[in-house]
Design a protein around this motif. Structure first.
Motif, PDB file in Angstrom:
ATOM      1  N   ALA A 128       0.834  -1.204   0.000  1.00  0.00           N
ATOM      2  CA  ALA A 128       0.000   0.000   0.000  1.00  0.00           C
ATOM      3  C   ALA A 128       0.868   1.253   0.000  1.00  0.00           C
ATOM      4  CB  ALA A 128      -0.927  -0.010   1.211  1.00  0.00           C
ATOM      5  N   ASP A 129       1.955   1.240   0.761  1.00  0.00           N
ATOM      6  CA  ASP A 129       2.857   2.393   0.806  1.00  0.00           C
ATOM      7  C   ASP A 129       3.516   2.654  -0.539  1.00  0.00           C
ATOM      8  OD1 ASP A 129       2.252   2.733   3.469  1.00  0.00           O
ATOM      9  OD2 ASP A 129       4.090   1.815   4.229  1.00  0.00           O
ATOM     10  N   HIS A 130       3.642   1.601  -1.356  1.00  0.00           N
ATOM     11  CA  HIS A 130       4.209   1.748  -2.699  1.00  0.00           C
ATOM     12  C   HIS A 130       3.142   2.080  -3.742  1.00  0.00           C
ATOM     13  CE1 HIS A 130       7.869  -0.220  -1.066  1.00  0.00           C
ATOM     14  NE2 HIS A 130       8.470   0.367  -2.073  1.00  0.00           N
ATOM     15  N   GLY A 131       1.927   2.331  -3.287  1.00  0.00           N
ATOM     16  CA  GLY A 131       0.882   2.772  -4.202  1.00  0.00           C
ATOM     17  C   GLY A 131       0.062   1.675  -4.845  1.00  0.00           C
ATOM     18  N   TRP A 132       0.243   0.419  -4.393  1.00  0.00           N
ATOM     19  CA  TRP A 132      -0.544  -0.686  -4.942  1.00  0.00           C
ATOM     20  C   TRP A 132      -1.936  -0.710  -4.319  1.00  0.00           C
ATOM     21  CZ3 TRP A 132       1.518  -5.540  -7.369  1.00  0.00           C
ATOM     22  CH2 TRP A 132       2.821  -5.350  -7.891  1.00  0.00           C
ATOM     23  N   ILE A 133      -2.896  -1.245  -5.057  1.00  0.00           N
ATOM     24  CA  ILE A 133      -4.195  -1.588  -4.487  1.00  0.00           C
ATOM     25  C   ILE A 133      -4.052  -2.977  -3.869  1.00  0.00           C
ATOM     26  CG2 ILE A 133      -6.614  -2.095  -4.959  1.00  0.00           C
ATOM     27  CD1 ILE A 133      -6.445  -0.146  -7.305  1.00  0.00           C
ATOM     28  N   VAL A 134      -4.329  -3.052  -2.585  1.00  0.00           N
ATOM     29  CA  VAL A 134      -4.102  -4.298  -1.832  1.00  0.00           C
ATOM     30  C   VAL A 134      -5.435  -4.908  -1.440  1.00  0.00           C
ATOM     31  CG1 VAL A 134      -3.094  -5.317   0.240  1.00  0.00           C
ATOM     32  CG2 VAL A 134      -1.926  -3.415  -0.911  1.00  0.00           C
ATOM     33  N   TYR A 135      -5.592  -6.186  -1.767  1.00  0.00           N
ATOM     34  CA  TYR A 135      -6.716  -6.957  -1.248  1.00  0.00           C
ATOM     35  C   TYR A 135      -6.150  -7.939  -0.237  1.00  0.00           C
ATOM     36  CZ  TYR A 135     -10.215  -5.111  -4.381  1.00  0.00           C
ATOM     37  OH  TYR A 135     -11.094  -4.260  -5.012  1.00  0.00           O
ATOM     38  N   GLY A 136      -6.401  -7.640   1.027  1.00  0.00           N
ATOM     39  CA  GLY A 136      -5.929  -8.489   2.107  1.00  0.00           C
ATOM     40  C   GLY A 136      -7.033  -9.424   2.557  1.00  0.00           C
ATOM     41  N   GLY A 137      -6.723 -10.710   2.557  1.00  0.00           N
ATOM     42  CA  GLY A 137      -7.716 -11.696   2.970  1.00  0.00           C
ATOM     43  C   GLY A 137      -7.338 -12.366   4.270  1.00  0.00           C
ATOM     44  N   ALA A 138      -8.325 -12.554   5.146  1.00  0.00           N
ATOM     45  CA  ALA A 138      -8.104 -13.241   6.422  1.00  0.00           C
ATOM     46  C   ALA A 138      -9.449 -13.490   7.086  1.00  0.00           C
ATOM     47  CB  ALA A 138      -7.212 -12.415   7.344  1.00  0.00           C
ATOM     48  N   ARG A 139      -9.465 -14.420   8.027  1.00  0.00           N
ATOM     49  CA  ARG A 139     -10.696 -14.638   8.795  1.00  0.00           C
ATOM     50  C   ARG A 139     -10.954 -13.464   9.729  1.00  0.00           C
ATOM     51  NH1 ARG A 139      -9.692 -20.196  11.643  1.00  0.00           N
ATOM     52  NH2 ARG A 139      -7.655 -19.210  11.781  1.00  0.00           N
ATOM     53  N   ARG A 140      -9.884 -12.946  10.326  1.00  0.00           N
ATOM     54  CA  ARG A 140     -10.026 -11.830  11.268  1.00  0.00           C
ATOM     55  C   ARG A 140      -9.846 -10.521  10.494  1.00  0.00           C
ATOM     56  NH1 ARG A 140      -5.645 -13.574  15.571  1.00  0.00           N
ATOM     57  NH2 ARG A 140      -4.544 -13.874  13.601  1.00  0.00           N
ATOM     58  N   VAL A 141     -10.881 -10.131   9.796  1.00  0.00           N
ATOM     59  CA  VAL A 141     -10.815  -8.963   8.909  1.00  0.00           C
ATOM     60  C   VAL A 141     -10.437  -7.704   9.683  1.00  0.00           C
ATOM     61  CG1 VAL A 141     -12.160  -7.521   7.335  1.00  0.00           C
ATOM     62  CG2 VAL A 141     -12.510  -9.984   7.367  1.00  0.00           C
ATOM     63  N   GLU A 142     -10.893  -7.624  10.912  1.00  0.00           N
ATOM     64  CA  GLU A 142     -10.644  -6.413  11.703  1.00  0.00           C
ATOM     65  C   GLU A 142      -9.170  -6.199  12.002  1.00  0.00           C
ATOM     66  OE1 GLU A 142     -10.933  -9.786  14.579  1.00  0.00           O
ATOM     67  OE2 GLU A 142     -12.028  -9.143  12.782  1.00  0.00           O
ATOM     68  N   GLY A 174      -6.252   1.464   5.447  1.00  0.00           N
ATOM     69  CA  GLY A 174      -5.533   2.391   4.583  1.00  0.00           C
ATOM     70  C   GLY A 174      -6.310   2.665   3.318  1.00  0.00           C
ATOM     71  N   GLU A 175      -5.975   3.759   2.660  1.00  0.00           N
ATOM     72  CA  GLU A 175      -6.700   4.172   1.455  1.00  0.00           C
ATOM     73  C   GLU A 175      -6.629   3.115   0.361  1.00  0.00           C
ATOM     74  OE1 GLU A 175      -6.626   7.823  -1.821  1.00  0.00           O
ATOM     75  OE2 GLU A 175      -5.373   7.919  -0.005  1.00  0.00           O
ATOM     76  N   ASN A 176      -5.500   2.433   0.257  1.00  0.00           N
ATOM     77  CA  ASN A 176      -5.302   1.465  -0.821  1.00  0.00           C
ATOM     78  C   ASN A 176      -5.567   0.021  -0.399  1.00  0.00           C
ATOM     79  OD1 ASN A 176      -4.489   3.429  -2.673  1.00  0.00           O
ATOM     80  ND2 ASN A 176      -2.357   3.319  -2.026  1.00  0.00           N
ATOM     81  N   ILE A 177      -6.017  -0.184   0.839  1.00  0.00           N
ATOM     82  CA  ILE A 177      -6.170  -1.546   1.345  1.00  0.00           C
ATOM     83  C   ILE A 177      -7.643  -1.916   1.459  1.00  0.00           C
ATOM     84  CG2 ILE A 177      -5.688  -3.116   3.256  1.00  0.00           C
ATOM     85  CD1 ILE A 177      -3.253  -1.440   3.941  1.00  0.00           C
ATOM     86  N   HIS A 178      -7.999  -3.036   0.830  1.00  0.00           N
ATOM     87  CA  HIS A 178      -9.340  -3.594   0.925  1.00  0.00           C
ATOM     88  C   HIS A 178      -9.263  -4.847   1.797  1.00  0.00           C
ATOM     89  CE1 HIS A 178     -10.917  -1.224  -2.585  1.00  0.00           C
ATOM     90  NE2 HIS A 178      -9.614  -1.197  -2.831  1.00  0.00           N
ATOM     91  N   ALA A 179      -9.901  -4.813   2.945  1.00  0.00           N
ATOM     92  CA  ALA A 179      -9.916  -5.954   3.852  1.00  0.00           C
ATOM     93  C   ALA A 179     -11.130  -6.812   3.539  1.00  0.00           C
ATOM     94  CB  ALA A 179      -9.945  -5.486   5.298  1.00  0.00           C
TER      95      ALA A 179
END
Length: 273
Positions: free
Chosen positions: A25-39, A44-49
């Protein structure tokens, strides 16, 4: 920002995956982070949980569909989700062993199969599989963890040969000892996997100290590995293997090239406990 690159990171709620989500995200990528514990996934602006359970095929499909529907392309998939179902090979229940393979191996395979058609269509992409030096070495009470990482590596190498023709690469990162919660989880699982009349209690008590989060061998930080993930994802000419330091690489070389010597060292460590 138009034409932003998209990365998927599994296991993004903790440790290396969480740190990697922030680095990308700090490098400007759009990030899709996956996990059971979404919280617990970074904000961040570029991070989709997004909710993801890598041992649930429907959850994996829903996760992949969400990314593709929203972004229409995927530049990098980082298969990071994993844990250590450690315990004596004789004692560990088979359902726990299956869960270990479902998490560390089959989850990565299933998600990759869902993302690869998009990568083939766009004519580019990279799959970064987070293994361990444990994919080449072995240690007591880690039989099933080591087996999953060895399987992941062999699968990744085969996949790489098959998909290079489409402009896609599949590479492997092999972390060594890292300061994270991995050790404490592995130790907890060791005790959970013991039979009441186990013959392995002295070995278990010794390995619990070796695997503790503050043990001397746990030298790398999760930030170190997150930056290595980024390098593996962005190198113009990717390597088959990425190591955090020379010691980790040397350990793998010794285990593969001098297996008898490596085994003697493992046994010597146990005798000296």
């Amino acid at each position: 920002m138009k034409n932003q690159k998209v990365v998927i990171i599994t296991g993004a709620s903790n440790g290396m995956g969480k740190a990697a989500a922030q680095v990308f995200a700090d490098h400007g990528w759009i990030v899709y982070g996956g996990a059971r514990r979404v919280e617990k996934i970074p904000n961040g602006e570029n991070i989709h949980a997004v909710s993801l359970d890598v041992i649930d095929d429907e959850s994996i499909k829903s996760f992949a569909d969400t990314v593709i529907k929203e972004q229409h392309h995927v530049d990098v998939l980082i298969n990071n989700a994993g844990y250590g179902e450690n315990g004596p090979a004789e004692d560990t229940p088979t359902d726990h062993i299956r869960k270990q393979f479902d998490t560390n191996f089959f989850g990565a395979v299933t998600l990759s199969q869902l993302i690869l058609p998009t990568m083939r269509k766009q004519g580019s992409g990279r799959i970064v599989n987070i293994s361990s030096i444990g994919g080449d070495i072995y240690s007591p009470l880690g039989a099933y963890y080591h087996a999953t990482k060895a399987a992941l590596q062999q699968w990744s190498d085969t996949l790489d040969i098959e998909v290079e023709q489409f402009g896609i690469r599949s590479v492997v990162v092999q972390p060594g000892g890292t300061k994270s919660s991995w050790g404490s989880v592995a130790v907890q699982n060791i005790y959970n996997n013991l039979k009441p009349d186990t013959a392995y209690k002295p070995l278990v008590d010794y390995m619990a100290k070796v695997l503790s989060d503050d043990a001397p061998g746990m030298g790398a930080s999760v930030e170190d590995l997150a930056n290595l993930f980024y390098r593996a994802a962005t190198d113009e000419k990717p390597k088959r293997r990425y190591f955090n330091n020379f010691h980790d690489h040397l350990t793998v070389i010794m285990a593969r090239s001098l297996p008898g010597l490596f085994r003697r060292q493992v046994l010597a460590g146990l005798k000296g406990k």
